[in-house]
Structures are given as C-alpha cells and as structure tokens.
Design a protein around this motif. Structure first.
Motif, mmCIF file in Angstrom:
data_model
loop_
_atom_site.group_PDB
_atom_site.id
_atom_site.type_symbol
_atom_site.label_atom_id
_atom_site.label_comp_id
_atom_site.label_asym_id
_atom_site.label_seq_id
_atom_site.Cartn_x
_atom_site.Cartn_y
_atom_site.Cartn_z
ATOM 1 N N GLY A 33 -37.772 27.854 -29.126
ATOM 2 C CA GLY A 33 -37.971 28.129 -27.714
ATOM 3 C C GLY A 33 -38.848 29.346 -27.490
ATOM 4 N N LYS A 50 -27.434 32.164 -23.441
ATOM 5 C CA LYS A 50 -28.829 32.595 -23.320
ATOM 6 C C LYS A 50 -28.974 33.367 -22.024
ATOM 7 N N HIS A 104 -33.844 29.809 -15.732
ATOM 8 C CA HIS A 104 -32.407 29.705 -16.023
ATOM 9 C C HIS A 104 -31.638 29.235 -14.782
ATOM 10 N N GLU A 106 -32.157 25.580 -14.451
ATOM 11 C CA GLU A 106 -31.360 24.856 -15.438
ATOM 12 C C GLU A 106 -29.904 24.747 -15.000
ATOM 13 N N ASN A 166 -35.417 21.620 -28.870
ATOM 14 C CA ASN A 166 -34.558 21.342 -27.723
ATOM 15 C C ASN A 166 -33.543 20.240 -28.024
ATOM 16 N N ASP A 224 -31.348 22.683 -23.292
ATOM 17 C CA ASP A 224 -32.424 23.372 -22.561
ATOM 18 C C ASP A 224 -33.000 22.478 -21.459
#
Length: 304
Positions: free
Chosen positions: A39, A59, A73, A76, A201, A214
C-alpha cells in the motif's frame, strides 16, 4: 521488481491521543504492534495485540502526513458500513476520527498477500472471491461518476503533451480518447466494485480462501471491473492471465483498457503527492503494461 509500497510511519509514531482512541475501541492497551508492508498510505498499518490478548489490524493517517489520506480512510469507513453481510471482507470494529487523524480498527485476518509473480492457485481463489463480491449494492458512489475525470487522461495528454509520451499513443490520441469514452459508458452498473484489486489488497487465508481488504474506492459498477484490475496486476508482475476471464463486451473492455491506460499515463507524469514518493513510479509501471495490452486488443479487433 515492481513494488506496491510506500513509506509509512509505525505505531509508536502515532500521536498519543490517537493511540488512546484506538485502545478505547479495543478495550485494552496495545502491547505489541507489527508494521505491515504494501500500500501507499504514509500512515500506519499494524497488526496489534492488546494486553488482554485481543488481536486486530489498525491503520491510521493524519493530515500532517498527507492532506487527502484521512479522507480516504473516512470514505473506506463509509463503504464498510454499507456492505452486505457474508462477503469475503474483514469486519470493521471501530473508527477514531479527531478531525486530523483517522484510524480504522479491523478484525485481524490471518493470512498472506498472494505471491508475486502470481501463482495459478492464488489467481483461482481470487477470481472466486471476486465472484462472491459482485452483489447488488445501494448507497455507494457510482464507478462511472468516480472515473469520469480519470478517463479524460488522453485528452489531458493531448492538451499538454509530454516529450516522453509513447510514439504510438502520441499518434493516436484522438482514437484513444474516443475509446476511453466508450469505456466510461461501460462502467454503469449496480454491482459491488472494490476498484483497486491488486496483490497487496488481498489476503490468502490458511484455508485457501481470499479476503479483500482496503476499500476507500468501493463503489457500484459492472461485475467484471475488478476482474479487469486483477488481470492487470497479474501481468504487472510478469504473469499471464487471459482476457477471457473478464466477462465483458469486447468493445467495452477495450474502452476500459484505453481509459485506464490514459489514467495511469497522465497521473504518472505529475509530481508525487506529499508523503507518497513511490506512487508515480507504480502508476508508470501499470501504464507500461496497459498500453501494449491495448495495442494487442486493437490489432486483434475485427475490421469493420
């Protein structure tokens, strides 16, 4: 060797307030953290174990590292909240967001990234995982909308042509832009799309199944798009995977290959984003795979 990895900080580099927030989600202090490769985020990616023995994957990234990464983030987290149950994805346990730093806390999935160059058995189980993912979804961004600016890559290159542009591409910019338009139109759909399927991923579990991780680019689009990006990743690492595994109209597929080739070519020439010094090289590596792929598809296309 192609490397899908950036430069990241580790658990101990996180602000104490962020670590406190993460430990609040986990219910105990973190006793050990092991940084994970893969990543491009400049933030952390750690498998952690708490003093109570609980395992998780964490993360976290903040605006001091890159102004755009916290938003990814957040995106996500929004995607994970809308996924149907029963999919081959890790469970999100909680989110810490203080406005500058965003941390995602997941269940820890035991497993390893697929080997690169890819092995046939790991390609097969990944294809099965992508088949399971392609379910109808509501409430996610549309891939067609998200890709509209990216699929203008050839027009951007025509307007500001770099001297290093591939000669064949430079001589066919009009055609490539038209093909990209066809590709963009083909991205309509209501199926779950990960949008960035590549070895780093994915996790191959001990039982041989695959977890897809991810998800900042999760969206709704055609069921075959993730298979297209898998084929790209296999070829990127020197493997062979036929276009025949992609269940798409041939002209739609050619258009998407053109659109992605233009996107990577256009992005690779830009300055590196803050905290992501390796991403442009990786984008160029992908462009170098996609342009010959596109030429091959066009040369094999029946004359009309």
């Amino acid at each position: 060797m192609v490397q899908a990895s950036g430069v990241r900080i580790e658990w101990d580099n996180l602000p104490q307030s962020v670590r406190d927030g993460i430990e609040g989600i986990l219910g105990a202090p973190v006793a050990a953290a092991s940084s994970q490769a893969g990543g491009f985020s400049p933030g952390t990616a750690d498998r952690v174990v708490t003093t109570a023995g609980r395992r998780a994957f964490v993360k976290a990234v903040g605006t001091p590292l890159n102004p755009d990464s916290p938003g990814m983030h957040r995106a996500e987290a929004g995607v994970m909240g809308r996924l149907p149950g029963g999919l081959p994805v890790p469970r999100l346990l909680g989110v810490h967001d203080d406005g500058d730093w965003v941390a995602l806390v997941y269940e820890d999935v035991e497993g390893h990234h697929p080997h690169t160059p890819w092995r046939e058995d790991e390609v097969a189980v990944t294809l099965e995982a992508l088949r399971r993912l392609a379910v109808p979804v509501d409430g996610l961004p549309r891939l067609q909308d998200e890709a509209a600016a990216d699929f203008a890559g050839w027009r951007n290159l025509a307007a500001d042509r770099p001297q290093t542009l591939d000669p064949w591409a430079a001589a066919n910019l009009g055609l490539l832009a038209e093909l990209s338009d066809r590709g963009l139109a083909a991205l309509a759909g209501d199926r779950l799309v990960h949008g960035d399927v590549r070895a780093d991923n994915l996790l191959v579990r001990p039982d041989g199944t695959v977890a897809v991780i991810d998800w900042p680019f999760g969206c709704a689009g055609p069921a075959w798009f993730d298979t297209l990006t898998l084929v790209l990743n296999v070829r990127l690492y020197g493997g062979e995977l036929s276009d025949d595994v992609i269940d798409a109209d041939p002209d739609d597929l050619t258009g998407c290959v053109a659109g992605l080739a233009g996107m990577f070519t256009d992005r690779a020439r830009r300055p590196a984003p803050p905290g992501l010094p390796t991403v442009r090289k990786f984008q160029q590596d992908q462009a170098d795979v996609m342009l010959p792929w596109l030429r091959d598809r066009l040369s094999a296309r029946p004359r009309r």
